[in-house]
Design a protein around this motif. Structure first.
Motif: not given
Length: 291
Positions: A163-168, A188-191, A225-236
């Motif tokens: 988390a710290e190395r990637h500033s999450l 985001r952490l899954a990457a 929130n689901p719409w927002y995360l979909m736009r962020k591409r963190t939710m399918r």
């Protein structure tokens, strides 16, 4: 091993959870509690625990409170931070099992446990019911480690180095109760490593209804929130659409005979406000602050 608890409006339950943490076979190195308000953390000074409870200051909101805890631990990169809800009870070997998992599997960046009982979908569980479920659980459950799409926020452990190395951090654009913030952070952490669940990490989620805010705001978040995360591409997209449609369907179907612990009418109103904002092109999770 560190434990972080963001809490709001549940001081008596939080005190029971802190007392129960004293039963852990391996005590946590530090327990950091971030209350939304000063009165949300009032553990009796006359009682002693085998660990120090550190108060972390923050403005209210699940994401910003969790971020404040992570900021406090920003120099502890070799550790693991277990985020617990303030109404989650761990089996006595949870921390021991969690430490072993992260030590033996260096590619794991997040682990979430097996919830033996979850009061969130229903009226909730009492402290006594929760502890009885844990006491009746088998000790000889075989370990099974499986990949997961996201951690469940009520018990979600994070390798701090990743988390710290990637500033999450958690996304503070989702304020207050922050519906689905665990999905966003997990993806985001899954990457950067594996997300897993373990059958040896066991606990009970009371699902206390206090501290969750208004039905209208939650109903809005169920769509925004689901719409927002979909736009962020963190939710399918398929998961986001399924989540939103399932929420709308449940709220409408049960509005005529709502459960005593759910404000279905408020949620439907929030759903409709979110759909209207979506059609107008102005939908955003932060809009709940004006509702």
């Amino acid at each position: 091993m560190y434990i972080g608890i963001a809490t709001s409006g549940r001081a008596p339950i939080l005190n029971e959870v802190l007392r129960d943490l004293a039963r852990q076979e391996t005590p946590p190195a530090r327990v950091l509690v971030c209350p939304a308000r000063e009165e949300d953390l009032n553990f009796p000074p006359s009682e002693t625990l085998p660990f120090e409870v550190e108060r972390v200051h923050s403005t209210p909101g699940a994401c910003v409170q969790r971020n404040a805890i992570m900021d406090r631990l920003s120099m502890e990169r070799d550790g693991v931070l277990l985020f617990m809800d303030d109404d989650f009870f761990l089996r006595a070997d949870y921390i021991s099992e969690l430490s072993r998992l992260f030590q033996s599997r260096q590619d794991v960046v997040m682990a979430t446990g097996t919830v033996l009982a979850d009061g969130a979908p229903g009226p909730g569980l009492s402290v006594e019911e929760s502890l009885a479920i844990l006491a009746a659980d088998r000790d000889d459950v075989p370990e099974r480690i499986e990949p997961v799409y996201n951690g469940y926020g009520c018990n979600m452990a994070v390798r701090l180095e990743a988390a710290e190395r990637h500033s999450l951090r958690f996304d503070a654009e989702m304020p207050l109760y922050a519906w689905l913030e665990d999905v966003d952070f997990s993806r985001r952490l899954a990457a950067h490593g594996r997300l897993v669940s373990s059958t040896r990490l066991r606990g009970v989620h009371m699902g206390v209804k206090r501290g969750r805010g208004s039905g209208v705001r939650l109903g809005y978040s169920q769509i925004a929130n689901p719409w927002y995360l979909m736009r962020k591409r963190t939710m399918r997209p398929d998961l986001a659409a399924r989540q939103a449609l399932r929420n709308i369907a449940a709220n409408v179907a049960k509005m005529g005979r709502p459960e005593p612990w759910v404000d279905r009418k408020g949620r439907v109103k929030g759903n409709l406000l979110a759909v209207a904002d979506l059609l107008r092109g102005r939908i955003h999770p932060r809009n709940i602050l004006s509702l």
